[in-house]
Design a protein around this motif. Structure first.
Motif, PDB file in Angstrom:
ATOM      1  N   ALA A   1       0.842  -1.195   0.000  1.00  0.00           N
ATOM      2  CA  ALA A   1       0.000   0.000   0.000  1.00  0.00           C
ATOM      3  C   ALA A   1       0.884   1.255   0.000  1.00  0.00           C
ATOM      4  O   ALA A   1       2.030   1.204   0.436  1.00  0.00           O
ATOM      5  CB  ALA A   1      -0.907  -0.022   1.223  1.00  0.00           C
ATOM      6  N   PRO A   2       0.321   2.381  -0.519  1.00  0.00           N
ATOM      7  CA  PRO A   2      -1.061   2.613  -0.934  1.00  0.00           C
ATOM      8  C   PRO A   2      -1.395   1.974  -2.279  1.00  0.00           C
ATOM      9  O   PRO A   2      -0.519   1.792  -3.127  1.00  0.00           O
ATOM     10  CB  PRO A   2      -1.150   4.144  -1.012  1.00  0.00           C
ATOM     11  CG  PRO A   2       0.251   4.583  -1.337  1.00  0.00           C
ATOM     12  CD  PRO A   2       1.140   3.622  -0.603  1.00  0.00           C
ATOM     13  N   LEU A   3      -2.694   1.653  -2.446  1.00  0.00           N
ATOM     14  CA  LEU A   3      -3.184   1.019  -3.659  1.00  0.00           C
ATOM     15  C   LEU A   3      -3.827   2.051  -4.583  1.00  0.00           C
ATOM     16  O   LEU A   3      -4.379   3.053  -4.128  1.00  0.00           O
ATOM     17  CB  LEU A   3      -4.216  -0.051  -3.319  1.00  0.00           C
ATOM     18  CG  LEU A   3      -3.798  -1.134  -2.319  1.00  0.00           C
ATOM     19  CD1 LEU A   3      -4.957  -2.096  -2.085  1.00  0.00           C
ATOM     20  CD2 LEU A   3      -2.558  -1.873  -2.788  1.00  0.00           C
ATOM     21  N   ALA A   4      -3.750   1.761  -5.877  1.00  0.00           N
ATOM     22  CA  ALA A   4      -4.427   2.581  -6.882  1.00  0.00           C
ATOM     23  C   ALA A   4      -5.410   1.693  -7.642  1.00  0.00           C
ATOM     24  O   ALA A   4      -5.099   0.559  -7.980  1.00  0.00           O
ATOM     25  CB  ALA A   4      -3.420   3.201  -7.846  1.00  0.00           C
ATOM     26  N   LEU A   5      -6.603   2.222  -7.896  1.00  0.00           N
ATOM     27  CA  LEU A   5      -7.637   1.495  -8.618  1.00  0.00           C
ATOM     28  C   LEU A   5      -7.963   2.230  -9.913  1.00  0.00           C
ATOM     29  O   LEU A   5      -8.091   3.456  -9.921  1.00  0.00           O
ATOM     30  CB  LEU A   5      -8.921   1.388  -7.784  1.00  0.00           C
ATOM     31  CG  LEU A   5      -9.056   0.253  -6.770  1.00  0.00           C
ATOM     32  CD1 LEU A   5      -7.955   0.290  -5.728  1.00  0.00           C
ATOM     33  CD2 LEU A   5     -10.434   0.307  -6.121  1.00  0.00           C
ATOM     34  N   VAL A   6      -8.090   1.474 -10.999  1.00  0.00           N
ATOM     35  CA  VAL A   6      -8.641   2.006 -12.241  1.00  0.00           C
ATOM     36  C   VAL A   6      -9.923   1.230 -12.502  1.00  0.00           C
ATOM     37  O   VAL A   6      -9.889   0.019 -12.717  1.00  0.00           O
ATOM     38  CB  VAL A   6      -7.664   1.864 -13.424  1.00  0.00           C
ATOM     39  CG1 VAL A   6      -8.298   2.438 -14.689  1.00  0.00           C
ATOM     40  CG2 VAL A   6      -6.348   2.549 -13.119  1.00  0.00           C
ATOM     41  N   VAL A   7     -11.058   1.922 -12.448  1.00  0.00           N
ATOM     42  CA  VAL A   7     -12.366   1.285 -12.559  1.00  0.00           C
ATOM     43  C   VAL A   7     -12.947   1.627 -13.927  1.00  0.00           C
ATOM     44  O   VAL A   7     -13.148   2.800 -14.251  1.00  0.00           O
ATOM     45  CB  VAL A   7     -13.301   1.768 -11.433  1.00  0.00           C
ATOM     46  CG1 VAL A   7     -14.656   1.082 -11.543  1.00  0.00           C
ATOM     47  CG2 VAL A   7     -12.661   1.507 -10.072  1.00  0.00           C
ATOM     48  N   HIS A   8     -13.212   0.609 -14.725  1.00  0.00           N
ATOM     49  CA  HIS A   8     -13.720   0.790 -16.087  1.00  0.00           C
ATOM     50  C   HIS A   8     -15.228   0.559 -16.103  1.00  0.00           C
ATOM     51  O   HIS A   8     -15.724  -0.427 -15.542  1.00  0.00           O
ATOM     52  CB  HIS A   8     -13.043  -0.187 -17.043  1.00  0.00           C
ATOM     53  CG  HIS A   8     -11.546  -0.083 -17.050  1.00  0.00           C
ATOM     54  ND1 HIS A   8     -10.850   0.637 -17.989  1.00  0.00           N
ATOM     55  CD2 HIS A   8     -10.614  -0.602 -16.200  1.00  0.00           C
ATOM     56  CE1 HIS A   8      -9.548   0.547 -17.745  1.00  0.00           C
ATOM     57  NE2 HIS A   8      -9.385  -0.198 -16.667  1.00  0.00           N
ATOM     58  N   ALA A   9     -15.967   1.454 -16.774  1.00  0.00           N
ATOM     59  CA  ALA A   9     -17.425   1.329 -16.811  1.00  0.00           C
ATOM     60  C   ALA A   9     -17.973   2.114 -17.994  1.00  0.00           C
ATOM     61  O   ALA A   9     -17.326   3.034 -18.505  1.00  0.00           O
ATOM     62  CB  ALA A   9     -18.046   1.846 -15.512  1.00  0.00           C
ATOM     63  N   GLU A  10     -19.189   1.738 -18.420  1.00  0.00           N
ATOM     64  CA  GLU A  10     -19.920   2.545 -19.382  1.00  0.00           C
ATOM     65  C   GLU A  10     -20.641   3.651 -18.614  1.00  0.00           C
ATOM     66  O   GLU A  10     -21.221   3.409 -17.556  1.00  0.00           O
ATOM     67  CB  GLU A  10     -20.932   1.686 -20.148  1.00  0.00           C
ATOM     68  CG  GLU A  10     -20.294   0.723 -21.134  1.00  0.00           C
ATOM     69  CD  GLU A  10     -21.331   0.038 -22.008  1.00  0.00           C
ATOM     70  OE1 GLU A  10     -22.541   0.337 -21.843  1.00  0.00           O
ATOM     71  OE2 GLU A  10     -20.928  -0.793 -22.833  1.00  0.00           O
ATOM     72  N   GLN A  11     -20.607   4.847 -19.168  1.00  0.00           N
ATOM     73  CA  GLN A  11     -21.079   6.011 -18.423  1.00  0.00           C
ATOM     74  C   GLN A  11     -22.539   5.879 -17.993  1.00  0.00           C
ATOM     75  O   GLN A  11     -22.875   6.136 -16.832  1.00  0.00           O
ATOM     76  CB  GLN A  11     -20.913   7.275 -19.257  1.00  0.00           C
ATOM     77  CG  GLN A  11     -21.325   8.536 -18.513  1.00  0.00           C
ATOM     78  CD  GLN A  11     -21.030   9.796 -19.297  1.00  0.00           C
ATOM     79  OE1 GLN A  11     -20.725   9.730 -20.483  1.00  0.00           O
ATOM     80  NE2 GLN A  11     -21.106  10.937 -18.649  1.00  0.00           N
TER      81      GLN A  11
END
Length: 281
Positions: free
Chosen positions: A222-232
């Motif tokens: 840590a620290p962690l990083a997140l990349v969150v993929h989504a349709e708007q």
């Protein structure tokens, strides 16, 4: 010699008893049935196994199969380090194993040997390069390739991945797919990932509205990083932004969340076009 000893059909699935040959790229071993090449997963060179055919056809250049029973085990076989990825356990429970841990049933030292063999064979087959003909600085005396473990000692093959990608099921739970499948299997942890990822509260979080979540521990912790993929449109409907903020509040190891939204627009005379834009949280 790599051969198939017998074939049978159980519950409309073809089972083959195979003598397992050398390791190929991607964790597959090579076997043959009636002259046809079969790429077998979850095996070790030199074993005799019973394997279920997962991909075949009369015109196919090769078949694929997964081990469901080990008849003559290698000295280098161990109980798989991750239960969800264990093909033998999965077969007993009538489910598919999670992909991404194809060497987990092989002892660490032998994993390095077979990976070195695969690398050497690839150089020869594709590049026409023979190691014995090369003059290399700091080359070992035996002229062989030696794969060195750069992780923590006695890790048993666990907790080394600093970057992991997860799917998200209909209930918003982080998941992974079996090999060559679109099915999603819920996760309570990811033992191949570094401990700060594996033991995090992310696996209890609600990611409803997301399609994929990439988790990164840049320094192996840590620290962690997140990349969150989504349709708007789906993300807005599910309130994904608020869900991510709640996850960040619950899990202090998460320092950065990037929401990568895909939008759609109608192009003249053509179908919808996807565009991506990233929004930091």
């Amino acid at each position: 010699m790599v051969t198939s000893r017998q074939a049978g059909t159980t519950h409309s699935q073809q089972l083959l008893t195979l003598d397992v040959g050398p390791m190929a790229h991607g964790g597959h071993c090579v076997a043959r049935h009636e002259g046809r090449v079969i790429f077998v997963r979850h095996a070790i060179p030199g074993e005799v196994v019973r394997a279920r055919v997962t991909d075949s056809g009369p015109q196919a250049k090769f078949w694929r199969a997964d081990v469901v029973e080990v008849l003559e085990a290698s000295d280098y076989r161990r109980r798989h380090i991750w239960k969800l990825a264990d093909a033998l356990r999965a077969h007993e429970m009538d489910r598919l194993p999670v992909g991404g841990a194809e060497y987990g049933h092989i002892t660490d030292q032998h994993q390095r040997r077979v990976k070195a063999q695969v690398f050497r064979d690839t150089l020869q087959r594709i590049g026409g390069i023979h190691l014995q003909d090369l003059t290399l600085a700091h080359a070992p005396a035996d002229g062989e390739i030696h794969v060195v473990d750069v992780g923590e000692r006695h890790s048993n093959g666990l907790h080394w991945r600093t970057r992991v990608s997860f799917g998200v099921n209909d209930h918003g739970v982080l998941s992974m797919k079996p090999y060559r499948s679109h099915e999603l299997i819920d996760l309570r942890g990811m033992p191949l990932a570094v401990e700060d990822i594996h033991e995090s509260r992310l696996f209890g979080g609600d990611f409803t509205g997301a399609q994929r979540v990439d988790v990164v521990a840049p320094g192996g912790r840590a620290p962690l990083a997140l990349v969150v993929h989504a349709e708007q449109s789906r993300a807005e409907e599910a309130g994904l932004r608020q869900r991510l903020l709640r996850i960040a509040d619950v899990e202090p190891k998460v320092e950065t969340i990037v929401l990568a939204l895909a939008t759609r627009r109608r192009r003249h005379g053509r179908g919808p076009e996807r565009r991506r834009r990233r929004r930091p949280q």
